[in-house]
Scaffold this active site. Sequence first.
Site, short mmCIF file in Angstrom:
data_model
loop_
_atom_site.label_atom_id
_atom_site.label_comp_id
_atom_site.label_asym_id
_atom_site.label_seq_id
_atom_site.Cartn_x
_atom_site.Cartn_y
_atom_site.Cartn_z
N ARG A 45 0.82 -1.35 -0.02
CA ARG A 45 -0.06 0.10 0.05
C ARG A 45 0.80 1.09 -0.05
O ARG A 45 0.34 2.29 -0.41
CB ARG A 45 -0.99 0.02 1.47
CG ARG A 45 -2.14 -0.75 0.78
CD ARG A 45 -3.24 -1.14 1.94
NE ARG A 45 -2.45 -2.45 2.60
CZ ARG A 45 -2.67 -2.58 3.92
NH1 ARG A 45 -3.02 -1.58 4.80
NH2 ARG A 45 -2.10 -3.62 4.37
N GLU A 66 4.39 -10.24 15.15
CA GLU A 66 3.59 -10.80 16.45
C GLU A 66 4.02 -12.43 16.41
O GLU A 66 4.63 -12.94 17.44
CB GLU A 66 2.14 -10.71 16.50
CG GLU A 66 1.75 -10.90 17.77
CD GLU A 66 0.14 -10.74 17.65
OE1 GLU A 66 -0.22 -10.14 16.85
OE2 GLU A 66 -0.29 -10.90 18.74
P1 AMP Z 1 3.82 -1.92 11.42
O1 AMP Z 1 5.13 -2.54 10.86
O2 AMP Z 1 3.14 -2.65 12.71
O3 AMP Z 1 4.14 -0.47 11.86
O4 AMP Z 1 2.89 -2.21 10.54
C1 AMP Z 1 2.86 -1.42 9.45
C2 AMP Z 1 2.44 -2.24 8.12
O5 AMP Z 1 1.38 -2.97 8.49
C3 AMP Z 1 1.77 -1.26 7.24
O6 AMP Z 1 2.44 -1.46 5.84
C4 AMP Z 1 0.53 -1.31 7.16
O7 AMP Z 1 -0.06 -1.30 5.75
C5 AMP Z 1 0.07 -2.47 7.90
N1 AMP Z 1 -0.72 -2.33 8.97
C6 AMP Z 1 -0.32 -2.58 10.47
N2 AMP Z 1 -1.64 -2.23 11.09
C7 AMP Z 1 -2.72 -1.77 10.50
C8 AMP Z 1 -4.01 -1.65 10.55
N3 AMP Z 1 -4.32 -1.57 11.85
N4 AMP Z 1 -4.81 -1.25 9.30
C9 AMP Z 1 -4.18 -1.46 8.21
N5 AMP Z 1 -2.84 -1.67 8.03
C10 AMP Z 1 -2.20 -2.14 9.07
#
Ligand code: AMP
Length: 183
Positions: free
Chosen positions: A71, A108
């Site tokens: 995305r 996770e």
């Molecule tokens: P993080 O590495 O946990 O910061 O997650 C970021 C990635 O996971 C991004 O590329 C987002 O597209 C996806 N992501 C994480 N949490 C969400 C959420 N609640 N809704 C949509 N996409 C998420």
Amino acid sequence: MSSPTTPADPTLAADLAAAIQTVPDFPSPGVAFKDITPVLADPGLFQRTTIALAAPWRAAGITHVLAIESRGFLFGAPVAQQLGVPLVPVRKPGKLPRARVRETYALEYGTDALELHADAIGPGASVLIVDDVLATGGTAAAVVRLTERCGASVGGLAAVIELSFLPWRTALTGVRAETLVRY
Ligand code: AMP
């Protein structure tokens, strides 16, 4: 919901929040998924979003936009065009055909990895990392490490959404981050 950084378009955060759908328990129980596809489906809102994403970085010396699969591609491509700098895709393993660098990061459950063409950035580059959502920050932190392993520096991080109840900020200490909607 609040508006961290859009002085030139004061209704953008509210318009984004009205468009973005929160889908409970997707893709797994306990996750409140932020669905940005309604933003893409509204040409005016999508354009305002990418203008606002690029705006804080116009005089920041950015030399490349690094867009995170998948995305991040949707938002990173128009931001790179507005800033007039190269677009560099950061991809999941097995997608890039030439010599590449890889960073693994914790999820996770288990691990994931991202790759960059080894010749895409180098010393002197100041990159803007673009994604849709900042949650734990683990994905963006892996891209920071990829950038630094290539001898380049991180000029900043731009995302549409930040989830302030998750620890992305501490995972990205010292990185300037600008977002459009905060939950
Ligand atoms: P993080 O590495 O946990 O910061 O997650 C970021 C990635 O996971 C991004 O590329 C987002 O597209 C996806 N992501 C994480 N949490 C969400 C959420 N609640 N809704 C949509 N996409 C998420």
